[in-house]
Each structure stands twice: as structure tokens, then as C-alpha cells.
Design an enzyme around this catalytic site. Structure first.
Site, PDB file in Angstrom:
ATOM      1  N   ARG A   1      39.454 -17.237  75.464  1.00 41.87           N
ATOM      2  CA  ARG A   1      39.491 -16.673  74.456  1.00 41.87           C
ATOM      3  C   ARG A   1      38.278 -16.260  74.298  1.00 41.87           C
ATOM      4  O   ARG A   1      38.813 -15.092  72.759  1.00 41.87           O
ATOM      5  CB  ARG A   1      40.042 -18.385  73.445  1.00 41.87           C
ATOM      6  CG  ARG A   1      40.970 -19.172  74.088  1.00 41.87           C
ATOM      7  CD  ARG A   1      40.888 -20.478  73.805  1.00 41.87           C
ATOM      8  NE  ARG A   1      41.680 -21.813  74.546  1.00 41.87           N
ATOM      9  CZ  ARG A   1      42.412 -22.371  74.138  1.00 41.87           C
ATOM     10  NH1 ARG A   1      42.297 -22.880  72.720  1.00 41.87           N
ATOM     11  NH2 ARG A   1      43.494 -22.735  74.770  1.00 41.87           N
TER      12      ARG A   1
ATOM     13  N   ARG B   1      42.902 -12.864  60.521  1.00 39.29           N
ATOM     14  CA  ARG B   1      42.185 -13.716  60.856  1.00 39.29           C
ATOM     15  C   ARG B   1      42.643 -12.735  62.116  1.00 39.29           C
ATOM     16  O   ARG B   1      43.589 -12.877  62.500  1.00 39.29           O
ATOM     17  CB  ARG B   1      43.303 -15.131  60.595  1.00 39.29           C
ATOM     18  CG  ARG B   1      43.472 -15.985  61.280  1.00 39.29           C
ATOM     19  CD  ARG B   1      43.277 -17.383  60.870  1.00 39.29           C
ATOM     20  NE  ARG B   1      43.924 -18.119  62.331  1.00 39.29           N
ATOM     21  CZ  ARG B   1      43.786 -18.095  63.510  1.00 39.29           C
ATOM     22  NH1 ARG B   1      42.608 -18.044  63.912  1.00 39.29           N
ATOM     23  NH2 ARG B   1      44.437 -19.855  64.007  1.00 39.29           N
TER      24      ARG B   1
ATOM     25  N   ARG C   1      32.812 -15.656  68.677  1.00 37.30           N
ATOM     26  CA  ARG C   1      33.927 -14.567  68.869  1.00 37.30           C
ATOM     27  C   ARG C   1      33.485 -13.083  67.659  1.00 37.30           C
ATOM     28  O   ARG C   1      33.464 -11.993  67.727  1.00 37.30           O
ATOM     29  CB  ARG C   1      35.252 -14.971  68.918  1.00 37.30           C
ATOM     30  CG  ARG C   1      36.284 -14.068  69.152  1.00 37.30           C
ATOM     31  CD  ARG C   1      37.392 -14.020  69.242  1.00 37.30           C
ATOM     32  NE  ARG C   1      38.098 -15.636  69.623  1.00 37.30           N
ATOM     33  CZ  ARG C   1      38.508 -16.476  69.397  1.00 37.30           C
ATOM     34  NH1 ARG C   1      39.797 -16.317  68.650  1.00 37.30           N
ATOM     35  NH2 ARG C   1      39.237 -17.659  70.511  1.00 37.30           N
TER      36      ARG C   1
ATOM     37  N   ARG D   1      24.872 -23.376  58.450  1.00 43.76           N
ATOM     38  CA  ARG D   1      26.198 -23.965  59.236  1.00 43.76           C
ATOM     39  C   ARG D   1      26.178 -23.133  60.793  1.00 43.76           C
ATOM     40  O   ARG D   1      27.663 -23.684  61.231  1.00 43.76           O
ATOM     41  CB  ARG D   1      27.363 -24.288  59.076  1.00 43.76           C
ATOM     42  CG  ARG D   1      27.299 -24.940  57.688  1.00 43.76           C
ATOM     43  CD  ARG D   1      28.026 -25.746  56.889  1.00 43.76           C
ATOM     44  NE  ARG D   1      27.796 -26.322  55.693  1.00 43.76           N
ATOM     45  CZ  ARG D   1      27.974 -28.207  55.384  1.00 43.76           C
ATOM     46  NH1 ARG D   1      28.692 -28.374  57.121  1.00 43.76           N
ATOM     47  NH2 ARG D   1      27.341 -28.216  54.608  1.00 43.76           N
TER      48      ARG D   1
ATOM     49  N   ASP E   1      47.661 -20.734  74.837  1.00 46.98           N
ATOM     50  CA  ASP E   1      48.345 -21.065  75.901  1.00 46.98           C
ATOM     51  C   ASP E   1      49.296 -21.730  75.773  1.00 46.98           C
ATOM     52  O   ASP E   1      49.719 -21.000  74.490  1.00 46.98           O
ATOM     53  CB  ASP E   1      47.418 -23.047  75.505  1.00 46.98           C
ATOM     54  CG  ASP E   1      47.479 -23.134  74.474  1.00 46.98           C
ATOM     55  OD1 ASP E   1      48.597 -23.952  74.086  1.00 46.98           O
ATOM     56  OD2 ASP E   1      47.065 -23.036  73.514  1.00 46.98           O
TER      57      ASP E   1
ATOM     58  N   SER F   1      43.786 -17.734  67.566  1.00 44.94           N
ATOM     59  CA  SER F   1      44.458 -17.627  68.946  1.00 44.94           C
ATOM     60  C   SER F   1      45.744 -18.824  68.551  1.00 44.94           C
ATOM     61  O   SER F   1      45.383 -19.213  67.688  1.00 44.94           O
ATOM     62  CB  SER F   1      43.554 -18.756  70.619  1.00 44.94           C
ATOM     63  OG  SER F   1      43.070 -19.819  69.603  1.00 44.94           O
TER      64      SER F   1
ATOM     65  N   GLY G   1      38.445 -17.853  64.492  1.00 45.97           N
ATOM     66  CA  GLY G   1      37.465 -18.923  64.260  1.00 45.97           C
ATOM     67  C   GLY G   1      36.674 -19.444  65.066  1.00 45.97           C
ATOM     68  O   GLY G   1      35.591 -20.123  64.110  1.00 45.97           O
TER      69      GLY G   1
END
Length: 236
Positions: free
Chosen positions: A218, A88, A25, A44, A205, A91, A21
Site C-alpha cells: 500500500r 486525496r 506515502r 506529529r 482489499d 486506499s 493518509g
């Protein structure tokens, strides 16, 4: 051929793309795992890279937060850039008692509270699932690495903050492993395009426990998940 959301040209992306996402990362994966890296998109701030992992070309690109965002990026990759496989790497919030923070989850299927599937005009409820061949390869790699993992269904939710809702309790009662915000669009887009998809998640989490990872953790510490995804990618 560029799109409104991607400045890459046709052929800039490998046949298999890893998609976290967070675009940072994606940058982390490119800088720490790939060689001969080329940045192919910055529109973007949604960074995309193509390089090589163990000699095979692999791409990595962010998909943003939420079902609409991943819906746009994966649609374009599948339909405009001839990408065949998307993995994908994200998290999730754990939901079951035997799911712990840092565990890995392979999303076999995706429940959702989203109306994303309405566009397909289907009667009843469509159940989007992972591509079994990719799922099997990834699980075998996780088993060989000796990491703690789970295989099952996740909930792809439209909302991160919810008011007065016992949705999590209901899905937990039906065995849902975790909640995240994207997989249903990825799996639906893959099905419609006749392409392949898998979501691999690290539990950051837990909805019923107190432990959680920081934003920096993360971004930088999901290395087991990243390695499993990359080793899966080169087998495709």
C-alpha cells in the site's frame, strides 16, 4: 504562519496538494516523483513536502486516518495556507463484484455514517461531491494510461472495525463502489471554503473477495494513482 498541526509558513505549500493518509506515502511520492524537494512540515510526524513535477510546483502531505484527522489538515490548508486544490490519494476496500484489487476509483460523491456535517447546521442531508473539472481531467488521464478505473460514489466510514452491522451490504446494494474513511470531510471542507477537491483511490482489499495488499504494498506500489494525481495537478 504556523498552526497547532503544521509548522509551515504561508507560501510553503503549492496551490495544489496531494494528500495520502500515510505520511510515509507522502515521503515516497516526494522522493520518487518530485524534484527540488523541500520538507515543509514534520509536526506529529505528518510529513509535508513541496517540490516540482514536470517543472510545476506541487506539494504532498499526509492527512492521517479518519474523518477528524483529514478534516483538520484540509481545513488548515484551504483556509490558512491559500491552497486551492487538494487531491486525496488513498486506499479503499472494494464493494462491487466488478471492482478488483488494484483498480482505481474516482470518488464522484461520498456517502457517510459520520456526523461531521452536523457542524454546518444544515437541514436534511448534505451530499458532498468532487470538483468536476478535476475529476474530468483525472479520468481523461487514466483513460490515456489505459488503467482499469471506476467513477462513482464511495462510503466514508467513521469505523474500520464494526460490530454486528450490515451497513456494507446496504450500501453495496445501492451501487457504492468502495469504503474508505476520509473523503466526506475533504469534500465538505472544500465546499465550505469554496475550493476544489478530488479523491482518487486504489483498491487495496475487498469486502466480498479474499485478495488484499500488504501494508508495504500500500505504501509503495500505488504508482498509477500517484502518476494520475500528479499529472492532474499540473493541469490545474
Amino acid at each position: 504562519m504556523a498552526t497547532p498541526h503544521n509548522s509551515a509558513e504561508k507560501g510553503d505549500f503549492a496551490k495544489t496538494v496531494l494528500m495520502p493518509g500515510d505520511p510515509l506515502r507522502a515521503k515516497f511520492i516526494a522522493e520518487n516523483f518530485l524534484t527540488d524537494v523541500k520538507c515543509v512540515n514534520e509536526v506529529r510526524g505528518m510529513l509535508g513536502f513541496t517540490g516540482k513535477y514536470e517543472g510545476k510546483e506541487v506539494s504532498v502531505m499526509g492527512h492521517g486516518m479518519g474523518i477528524p484527522s483529514i478534516g483538520i489538515y484540509t481545513y488548515e490548508l484551504f483556509n490558512f495556507y491559500d491552497v486551492d486544490n487538494i487531491i486525496r490519494v488513498g486506499s479503499a476496500g472494494g464493494m462491487q463484484d466488478d471492482v478488483n484489487v488494484r483498480d482505481i476509483i474516482f470518488a464522484m460523491g461520498a456517502h457517510t455514517d459520520s456526523n461531521y456535517g452536523f457542524q454546518f447546521g444544515l437541514p436534511g442531508t448534505f451530499c458532498p461531491t468532487a470538483t468536476y473539472d478535476i475529476l474530468e481531467k483525472a479520468v481523461n488521464i487514466a483513460r490515456e494510461k489505459g488503467v482499469r478505473y471506476h467513477v462513482g460514489n464511495v462510503l466514508a466510514s467513521d469505523a474500520f472495525y464494526k460490530k454486528n452491522c450490515d451497513e456494507a451490504d446496504r450500501y453495496r446494494n445501492l451501487g457504492c463502489l468502495a469504503v474508505e474513511m476520509e473523503t466526506v470531510a475533504l469534500y465538505m471542507n472544500a465546499a465550505e471554503a469554496k475550493k476544489n477537491a478530488l479523491t482518487i483511490l486504489t483498491v487495496s482489499d475487498h469486502l466480498y473477495k479474499t485478495e488484499e495488499l500488504s501494508a508495504i504494498e500500500r505504501q509503495n506500489s500505488f504508482t498509477d494513482m500517484m502518476e494520475i494525481a500528479l499529472k492532474t495537478a499540473i493541469k490545474l
